[in-house]
Design a protein around this motif. Sequence first.
Motif, short mmCIF file in Angstrom:
data_model
loop_
_atom_site.label_atom_id
_atom_site.label_comp_id
_atom_site.label_asym_id
_atom_site.label_seq_id
_atom_site.Cartn_x
_atom_site.Cartn_y
_atom_site.Cartn_z
N SER A 193 -23.49 21.19 -32.76
CA SER A 193 -23.00 21.23 -34.28
C SER A 193 -24.01 22.51 -34.61
O SER A 193 -23.47 23.19 -35.83
N ALA A 194 -25.13 22.82 -34.29
CA ALA A 194 -26.09 23.71 -34.53
C ALA A 194 -25.37 25.12 -34.68
O ALA A 194 -25.62 26.07 -35.42
N ILE A 195 -24.76 25.44 -33.58
CA ILE A 195 -23.91 26.58 -33.32
C ILE A 195 -22.73 26.93 -34.01
O ILE A 195 -21.77 27.98 -33.66
N SER A 196 -22.18 25.73 -34.72
CA SER A 196 -20.94 25.69 -35.36
C SER A 196 -20.83 26.45 -36.73
O SER A 196 -21.96 26.65 -37.19
N GLY A 197 -19.52 26.37 -37.32
CA GLY A 197 -19.46 26.69 -38.63
C GLY A 197 -19.97 25.72 -39.72
O GLY A 197 -20.46 25.79 -40.74
N GLY A 198 -20.24 24.42 -39.00
CA GLY A 198 -20.77 23.32 -39.99
C GLY A 198 -20.02 22.82 -41.07
O GLY A 198 -20.46 21.77 -41.85
N GLY A 199 -18.69 23.25 -40.94
CA GLY A 199 -17.67 22.55 -41.93
C GLY A 199 -17.24 21.01 -41.66
O GLY A 199 -17.35 20.75 -40.60
N ILE A 200 -16.99 20.41 -42.72
CA ILE A 200 -16.52 19.12 -42.48
C ILE A 200 -15.14 19.04 -43.22
O ILE A 200 -14.95 19.13 -44.40
N TRP A 201 -14.29 18.35 -42.59
CA TRP A 201 -12.99 18.27 -43.00
C TRP A 201 -13.00 16.69 -43.85
O TRP A 201 -12.81 15.63 -42.99
N ILE A 202 -12.95 16.52 -45.22
CA ILE A 202 -13.09 15.44 -45.95
C ILE A 202 -11.94 15.21 -46.95
O ILE A 202 -11.98 15.83 -48.17
N PRO A 203 -10.66 14.60 -46.79
CA PRO A 203 -9.88 14.49 -47.67
C PRO A 203 -10.41 13.65 -48.96
O PRO A 203 -11.25 12.78 -48.83
N ASN A 204 -10.03 13.90 -50.06
CA ASN A 204 -10.38 13.18 -51.36
C ASN A 204 -11.81 13.37 -51.76
O ASN A 204 -12.35 12.29 -52.01
N ASN A 205 -12.36 14.34 -51.25
CA ASN A 205 -13.87 14.62 -51.50
C ASN A 205 -14.02 14.83 -53.04
O ASN A 205 -13.36 15.50 -53.78
N HIS A 206 -15.47 14.52 -53.46
CA HIS A 206 -15.78 14.76 -54.94
C HIS A 206 -16.02 15.98 -55.29
O HIS A 206 -15.83 16.23 -56.59
N HIS A 207 -16.09 16.83 -54.35
CA HIS A 207 -16.30 18.35 -54.84
C HIS A 207 -15.03 19.14 -55.32
O HIS A 207 -14.99 19.88 -56.35
N PHE A 208 -14.06 18.85 -54.50
CA PHE A 208 -12.78 19.37 -55.02
C PHE A 208 -12.13 18.50 -56.33
O PHE A 208 -11.56 19.34 -57.08
N ALA A 209 -12.53 17.24 -56.33
CA ALA A 209 -12.06 16.63 -57.81
C ALA A 209 -12.71 17.24 -58.94
O ALA A 209 -12.05 17.29 -59.79
N ALA A 210 -13.97 17.70 -58.71
CA ALA A 210 -14.77 18.09 -59.73
C ALA A 210 -14.15 19.31 -60.09
O ALA A 210 -14.46 19.68 -61.34
N LYS A 211 -13.46 20.12 -59.27
CA LYS A 211 -13.18 21.36 -59.99
C LYS A 211 -11.41 21.41 -60.17
O LYS A 211 -10.89 22.43 -60.24
N GLY A 212 -11.08 20.07 -60.39
CA GLY A 212 -9.87 19.94 -60.89
C GLY A 212 -8.99 19.65 -59.62
O GLY A 212 -7.58 19.81 -60.02
N GLY A 213 -9.37 19.77 -58.32
CA GLY A 213 -8.14 19.90 -57.35
C GLY A 213 -7.60 18.38 -57.20
O GLY A 213 -8.08 17.45 -57.64
N LYS A 214 -6.33 18.47 -56.76
CA LYS A 214 -5.31 17.28 -56.55
C LYS A 214 -5.31 16.86 -55.20
O LYS A 214 -4.83 17.94 -54.32
N ASP A 215 -5.63 15.66 -54.83
CA ASP A 215 -5.52 15.06 -53.43
C ASP A 215 -5.22 13.92 -53.48
O ASP A 215 -5.17 13.32 -54.63
N SER A 216 -4.80 13.17 -52.42
CA SER A 216 -4.61 11.44 -52.62
C SER A 216 -4.76 11.14 -51.23
O SER A 216 -4.56 11.70 -50.35
N TYR A 217 -5.04 9.71 -51.21
CA TYR A 217 -5.31 8.99 -49.75
C TYR A 217 -3.75 9.00 -49.25
O TYR A 217 -3.92 9.32 -47.95
#
Length: 569
Positions: free
Chosen positions: A49-73
């Motif tokens: 993990s320490a040598i990776s990009g550190g990204g995480i794939w999280i559908p329906n995350n609150h950061h995207f929603a706060a920017k007006g992004g549209k996702d759904s379960y």
Amino acid sequence: MTANVQNQTEFDVIVVGSGAGALASAVVAADHGLSVLVVEKSDKYGGTSAISGGGIWIPNNHHFAAKGGKDSYDKALQYLKVATGGCVSEVRLRAYLDNAPKMIKHLETKSRVRYAVAEKYPDYYPHLPGSLSGGRTLDPELFDTSVLGDELPTLRQGAPSNLLMGRIAWTARQAHKAMSREFGWRFMVMGLMLRYKLDFSWRRKSRYDRRAALGTALIASLRRSLQDRKVPLWLNTDFRELVVEGGRVCGARVRCDGRERVLTARRGVIFGSGGFEQNQTLRDKYLPKPTRADWSATPPGNNTGAALEAGVAIGAATDLLERAWWAPTIRVPKEEKPRGVFAERAFPGAIVVNALGKRFVNEAAPYLEFVDAMYRDQQASGGKSIPAWVIFDAHFRFHYAMGPLMPAQIMPDSRLKKEWLNTVYWKGSTLAELAGQIGVDAKGLEATAHKVNEYARTGVDSDFARGGNVFDRYYGDTNVKPNPCLAPIAKGPFYALRLDAGDIGTKGGLLTNEHAQVVREDGKPISGLYAIGNCSAAVMGTGYPGAGSTIGPAMTFGYIAANHIAAGQ
């Protein structure tokens, strides 16, 4: 904290490994008031993990929603059912979708972990129903490592290629802006360099930025969170086997300070120790051929399959052992491990060919699918595509990076290490001369280049549709028309780099249920044993749905495991 200063041998939870999933599970378990110990076989913490990009794939995350992004379960579940190859139970997929947003909210609220949404980073399979053109991948914010105190030297550092100029921290969002040459990228880079230059007090201590980036930032923030909770981390502590009583896992046997110790886990053991990619015997047994541990971009000596073998020894079921998180790699002399080649393959003006001089894949494809294609063509071509060769011309060399070669406008050939010529890169005044140096059919290469040059003119890759979807174009050059991923290969001298069939970890391992419990062949859980990350069979199945599909599930199922243990279920 090393084992020789610790006398305690009984804990509620023992976590094996120190990658993102392992440390996240330890944070959550400690938040429940449980006593936790983290053991790590290496002298550095952070794992792959320490040598990776550190990204995480999280559908329906609150950061995207706060920017007006549209996702759904429902949309995410629809996508996952297909992207995972249909080989993962729906109950596990739902466990991931239910808990991933909760996991990141918990960590951001109660620990030092901080993320931001990569709004433009698309899912890896944009042609599948339920995919999004951005918003599901979260990117770690920079983290000030000075707060780690005496433990900073034992933090595993990312590769120099993850840093601007090999020493300046930047987020994946900032790196993308520079690599795709978006408007304002030069000013952004100058600002980052100025910030680094003006940090005089830190530069007296180190040539590297005080801020960690990408996966190193994630690990540093998790470890600092564990320091806040006074959770010990024992380095140089090699897990040997599980302790089982009455069919229940109740501890672990480890070796540290030259002797074996038996540690008791009153509530459970969580394996977060990585896959088996550094174990050549297991690679030969399970993975497609040819396969070599020294093609892997993971830390040598780690990820040797200890959890897999220990679980199997007590009757655990396994799955996906023939699969890996593939990524093409380049070996650089004197570096401890090869470098993965991720974004550069999408830059316009570089192609990848086999020994016949023929393309066999869309070069901009996701890295897992790229190496899958190498193996398919290896069979179809009679062993001609491993290794493969990335080919480009002087125009590409001047403007873009490829592996360890920074753009010539920054690092001309005269500044490259002399020993790299004919080991890392090859150079010829013509394509035919270059082909002779690397053992590639010259006529085949010339014919391929002629064809690609026509594709660059029309903007349409009639063979592999390179640049034909939003994922391909993410790392394309926005200034190149009509296709940001296609440019001619016409201006000498010409260059080649060797690509091996590498990986960033194996995918197969101990089979788990929706609670991250390791299960037997009959599906019944082994009491007291949990597995997360690459030592478990990937919840992403045979696919790679989006950036962060390794660490996102590792952290999420670490969260699930800790909650399940705390609930006493």
